[in-house]
Motif scaffolding. Structure first.
Motif, PDB file in Angstrom:
ATOM      1  N   TRP A  12       0.858  -1.183   0.000  1.00  0.00           N
ATOM      2  CA  TRP A  12       0.000   0.000   0.000  1.00  0.00           C
ATOM      3  C   TRP A  12       0.890   1.227   0.000  1.00  0.00           C
ATOM      4  CZ3 TRP A  12      -4.402  -1.513  -1.464  1.00  0.00           C
ATOM      5  CH2 TRP A  12      -4.905  -2.747  -1.046  1.00  0.00           C
ATOM      6  N   PRO A  13       0.353   2.386  -0.377  1.00  0.00           N
ATOM      7  CA  PRO A  13       1.167   3.595  -0.410  1.00  0.00           C
ATOM      8  C   PRO A  13       1.692   4.038   0.957  1.00  0.00           C
ATOM      9  CG  PRO A  13      -0.861   3.905  -1.652  1.00  0.00           C
ATOM     10  CD  PRO A  13      -0.982   2.592  -0.935  1.00  0.00           C
ATOM     11  N   GLY A  14       1.002   3.682   2.013  1.00  0.00           N
ATOM     12  CA  GLY A  14       1.385   4.079   3.367  1.00  0.00           C
ATOM     13  C   GLY A  14       0.511   3.329   4.348  1.00  0.00           C
ATOM     14  N   ILE A  15       0.251   3.930   5.497  1.00  0.00           N
ATOM     15  CA  ILE A  15      -0.608   3.297   6.498  1.00  0.00           C
ATOM     16  C   ILE A  15      -2.040   3.763   6.269  1.00  0.00           C
ATOM     17  CG2 ILE A  15      -1.104   3.021   8.945  1.00  0.00           C
ATOM     18  CD1 ILE A  15       1.869   3.605   9.496  1.00  0.00           C
ATOM     19  N   ASP A  16      -2.941   2.813   6.097  1.00  0.00           N
ATOM     20  CA  ASP A  16      -4.365   3.120   5.925  1.00  0.00           C
ATOM     21  C   ASP A  16      -4.842   3.844   7.175  1.00  0.00           C
ATOM     22  OD1 ASP A  16      -7.261   2.877   5.923  1.00  0.00           O
ATOM     23  OD2 ASP A  16      -7.041   1.305   4.420  1.00  0.00           O
ATOM     24  N   VAL A  17      -5.497   4.999   6.991  1.00  0.00           N
ATOM     25  CA  VAL A  17      -5.913   5.796   8.149  1.00  0.00           C
ATOM     26  C   VAL A  17      -6.920   5.067   9.031  1.00  0.00           C
ATOM     27  CG1 VAL A  17      -5.397   7.993   7.016  1.00  0.00           C
ATOM     28  CG2 VAL A  17      -7.720   7.063   6.889  1.00  0.00           C
ATOM     29  N   THR A  36       0.103  12.481   2.176  1.00  0.00           N
ATOM     30  CA  THR A  36      -1.140  11.726   2.151  1.00  0.00           C
ATOM     31  C   THR A  36      -1.328  11.180   0.750  1.00  0.00           C
ATOM     32  OG1 THR A  36      -2.129  13.126   3.851  1.00  0.00           O
ATOM     33  CG2 THR A  36      -3.639  11.850   2.491  1.00  0.00           C
ATOM     34  N   ALA A  37      -1.762   9.957   0.647  1.00  0.00           N
ATOM     35  CA  ALA A  37      -2.069   9.337  -0.642  1.00  0.00           C
ATOM     36  C   ALA A  37      -3.458   8.729  -0.545  1.00  0.00           C
ATOM     37  CB  ALA A  37      -1.048   8.251  -0.969  1.00  0.00           C
ATOM     38  N   CYS A  38      -4.124   8.599  -1.675  1.00  0.00           N
ATOM     39  CA  CYS A  38      -5.440   7.968  -1.629  1.00  0.00           C
ATOM     40  C   CYS A  38      -5.657   7.092  -2.845  1.00  0.00           C
ATOM     41  CB  CYS A  38      -6.546   9.008  -1.506  1.00  0.00           C
ATOM     42  SG  CYS A  38      -6.746  10.052  -2.927  1.00  0.00           S
ATOM     43  N   ASN A  39      -6.545   6.131  -2.675  1.00  0.00           N
ATOM     44  CA  ASN A  39      -7.010   5.274  -3.757  1.00  0.00           C
ATOM     45  C   ASN A  39      -8.480   5.597  -3.988  1.00  0.00           C
ATOM     46  OD1 ASN A  39      -4.502   4.092  -3.572  1.00  0.00           O
ATOM     47  ND2 ASN A  39      -5.248   2.035  -3.170  1.00  0.00           N
ATOM     48  N   MET A  40      -8.887   5.510  -5.240  1.00  0.00           N
ATOM     49  CA  MET A  40     -10.287   5.738  -5.589  1.00  0.00           C
ATOM     50  C   MET A  40     -10.868   4.431  -6.120  1.00  0.00           C
ATOM     51  SD  MET A  40     -10.015   9.472  -7.436  1.00  0.00           S
ATOM     52  CE  MET A  40     -11.741   9.954  -7.248  1.00  0.00           C
ATOM     53  N   THR A  41     -12.177   4.287  -6.026  1.00  0.00           N
ATOM     54  CA  THR A  41     -12.867   3.118  -6.530  1.00  0.00           C
ATOM     55  C   THR A  41     -13.835   3.558  -7.619  1.00  0.00           C
ATOM     56  OG1 THR A  41     -12.704   2.008  -4.401  1.00  0.00           O
ATOM     57  CG2 THR A  41     -14.364   1.173  -5.910  1.00  0.00           C
ATOM     58  N   VAL A  42     -13.939   2.738  -8.663  1.00  0.00           N
ATOM     59  CA  VAL A  42     -14.875   3.028  -9.746  1.00  0.00           C
ATOM     60  C   VAL A  42     -15.724   1.784 -10.007  1.00  0.00           C
ATOM     61  CG1 VAL A  42     -13.192   2.460 -11.570  1.00  0.00           C
ATOM     62  CG2 VAL A  42     -15.132   3.918 -12.096  1.00  0.00           C
ATOM     63  N   MET A 131     -11.188  -4.344 -17.880  1.00  0.00           N
ATOM     64  CA  MET A 131     -11.342  -4.890 -16.534  1.00  0.00           C
ATOM     65  C   MET A 131     -12.763  -5.408 -16.325  1.00  0.00           C
ATOM     66  SD  MET A 131      -9.091  -2.105 -14.380  1.00  0.00           S
ATOM     67  CE  MET A 131      -9.011  -3.030 -12.825  1.00  0.00           C
ATOM     68  N   ALA A 132     -13.738  -4.660 -16.794  1.00  0.00           N
ATOM     69  CA  ALA A 132     -15.134  -5.090 -16.675  1.00  0.00           C
ATOM     70  C   ALA A 132     -15.358  -6.384 -17.451  1.00  0.00           C
ATOM     71  CB  ALA A 132     -16.078  -3.994 -17.174  1.00  0.00           C
ATOM     72  N   ALA A 133     -14.720  -6.512 -18.601  1.00  0.00           N
ATOM     73  CA  ALA A 133     -14.882  -7.711 -19.433  1.00  0.00           C
ATOM     74  C   ALA A 133     -14.338  -8.969 -18.752  1.00  0.00           C
ATOM     75  CB  ALA A 133     -14.205  -7.510 -20.783  1.00  0.00           C
ATOM     76  N   THR A 134     -13.450  -8.812 -17.768  1.00  0.00           N
ATOM     77  CA  THR A 134     -12.941  -9.972 -17.043  1.00  0.00           C
ATOM     78  C   THR A 134     -13.896 -10.425 -15.948  1.00  0.00           C
ATOM     79  OG1 THR A 134     -11.733  -8.761 -15.321  1.00  0.00           O
ATOM     80  CG2 THR A 134     -10.553  -9.190 -17.414  1.00  0.00           C
ATOM     81  N   GLY A 135     -14.977  -9.652 -15.731  1.00  0.00           N
ATOM     82  CA  GLY A 135     -15.954 -10.009 -14.716  1.00  0.00           C
ATOM     83  C   GLY A 135     -15.816  -9.235 -13.420  1.00  0.00           C
ATOM     84  N   LEU A 136     -14.862  -8.302 -13.362  1.00  0.00           N
ATOM     85  CA  LEU A 136     -14.712  -7.500 -12.149  1.00  0.00           C
ATOM     86  C   LEU A 136     -15.893  -6.540 -12.005  1.00  0.00           C
ATOM     87  CD1 LEU A 136     -10.918  -6.549 -12.395  1.00  0.00           C
ATOM     88  CD2 LEU A 136     -11.970  -8.242 -10.866  1.00  0.00           C
ATOM     89  N   SER A 137     -16.297  -6.287 -10.773  1.00  0.00           N
ATOM     90  CA  SER A 137     -17.411  -5.369 -10.526  1.00  0.00           C
ATOM     91  C   SER A 137     -16.935  -3.958 -10.215  1.00  0.00           C
ATOM     92  CB  SER A 137     -18.266  -5.879  -9.368  1.00  0.00           C
ATOM     93  OG  SER A 137     -17.485  -5.917  -8.176  1.00  0.00           O
ATOM     94  N   HIS A 138     -15.675  -3.831  -9.796  1.00  0.00           N
ATOM     95  CA  HIS A 138     -15.116  -2.517  -9.469  1.00  0.00           C
ATOM     96  C   HIS A 138     -13.611  -2.534  -9.715  1.00  0.00           C
ATOM     97  CE1 HIS A 138     -14.190  -4.758  -5.810  1.00  0.00           C
ATOM     98  NE2 HIS A 138     -13.246  -3.860  -5.608  1.00  0.00           N
ATOM     99  N   ALA A 139     -13.058  -1.357  -9.810  1.00  0.00           N
ATOM    100  CA  ALA A 139     -11.609  -1.217  -9.952  1.00  0.00           C
ATOM    101  C   ALA A 139     -11.121  -0.225  -8.910  1.00  0.00           C
ATOM    102  CB  ALA A 139     -11.251  -0.713 -11.344  1.00  0.00           C
ATOM    103  N   GLU A 140      -9.912  -0.450  -8.434  1.00  0.00           N
ATOM    104  CA  GLU A 140      -9.287   0.477  -7.512  1.00  0.00           C
ATOM    105  C   GLU A 140      -8.219   1.246  -8.283  1.00  0.00           C
ATOM    106  OE1 GLU A 140      -7.448   0.552  -3.002  1.00  0.00           O
ATOM    107  OE2 GLU A 140      -8.277  -1.297  -3.802  1.00  0.00           O
ATOM    108  N   ILE A 141      -8.304   2.554  -8.250  1.00  0.00           N
ATOM    109  CA  ILE A 141      -7.326   3.417  -8.903  1.00  0.00           C
ATOM    110  C   ILE A 141      -6.335   3.800  -7.818  1.00  0.00           C
ATOM    111  CG2 ILE A 141      -6.936   5.501 -10.241  1.00  0.00           C
ATOM    112  CD1 ILE A 141      -9.974   5.367 -10.978  1.00  0.00           C
ATOM    113  N   ALA A 142      -5.150   3.252  -7.924  1.00  0.00           N
ATOM    114  CA  ALA A 142      -4.181   3.341  -6.845  1.00  0.00           C
ATOM    115  C   ALA A 142      -3.367   4.620  -6.865  1.00  0.00           C
ATOM    116  CB  ALA A 142      -3.245   2.138  -6.913  1.00  0.00           C
ATOM    117  N   TRP A 143      -3.105   5.140  -5.673  1.00  0.00           N
ATOM    118  CA  TRP A 143      -2.179   6.244  -5.447  1.00  0.00           C
ATOM    119  C   TRP A 143      -2.502   7.391  -6.408  1.00  0.00           C
ATOM    120  CZ3 TRP A 143       3.136   4.327  -3.565  1.00  0.00           C
ATOM    121  CH2 TRP A 143       3.788   5.331  -2.842  1.00  0.00           C
TER     122      TRP A 143
END
Length: 170
Positions: A12-17, A36-42, A131-143
């Motif tokens: 992970w980029p650092g310690i999860d708050v 501070t770093a963050c990940n987003m979900t789509v 990513m959706a075509a592989t069957g994933l329901s969400h993606a995490e956009i890191a850092w």
């Protein structure tokens, strides 16, 4: 010493708050929070079709990324499940990759001269469609860098926040 990610190989980029005991430990040991770093979900259930032509040329992309960003991103692009780039007049102007970690999108970058032209948006959407075509329901956009870009382009939301710590030793 650092409690921080070391791209390209990090958990992970650092310690999860949300991990209070780890935050308390770092601070009790005299570590200072410096970033501070963050990940987003789509949500991948949306339609990501775009009509910008993109292609997959790992060698060319790795050189472009190395020249414009860094070796860590070049390595990630070459190791990714999917990696696309866009060209203008035969020159690579942007790239996007996904799958270096399960559910993860990134890295991605657009040359400064091509920003604001929709290149990054199209590359992002192409990767998310894969990513959706592989069957994933969400993606995490890191850092994530530009939070507003991802929020506007694909409705991504900040999901995880990390504090990065460091301590100097003599």
């Amino acid at each position: 010493m650092r409690f921080a990610g070391n791209p390209p190989c990090y958990a992970w980029p650092g310690i999860d708050v949300r991990y209070t005991p780890a935050l308390c430990l770092a601070e009790s040991l005299g570590y200072e929070r410096y970033q501070t770093a963050c990940n987003m979900t789509v949500d991948l259930s949306q339609d990501f079709s775009d009509d910008l032509p993109v292609s997959d040329d790992r060698e060319g992309v790795a050189g472009f990324v190395r020249e414009n960003w860094n070796e860590a991103w070049a390595w990630e692009a070459s190791q990714a499940t999917g990696c696309y780039h866009a060209e203008v007049d035969g020159e690579i102007v942007g790239f996007a990759a996904w799958g270096t970690r399960p559910h993860w999108f990134g890295p991605m970058g657009t040359a400064p001269a091509a920003r604001g032209r929709g290149v990054g948006r199209a590359l992002l959407r192409r990767c998310l469609a894969d990513m959706a075509a592989t069957g994933l329901s969400h993606a995490e956009i890191a850092w994530v860098g530009p939070i507003p870009f991802y929020a506007k382009a694909v409705g991504a939301r900040v999901e995880r926040v990390f504090w990065l710590y460091r301590k100097e030793f003599s």
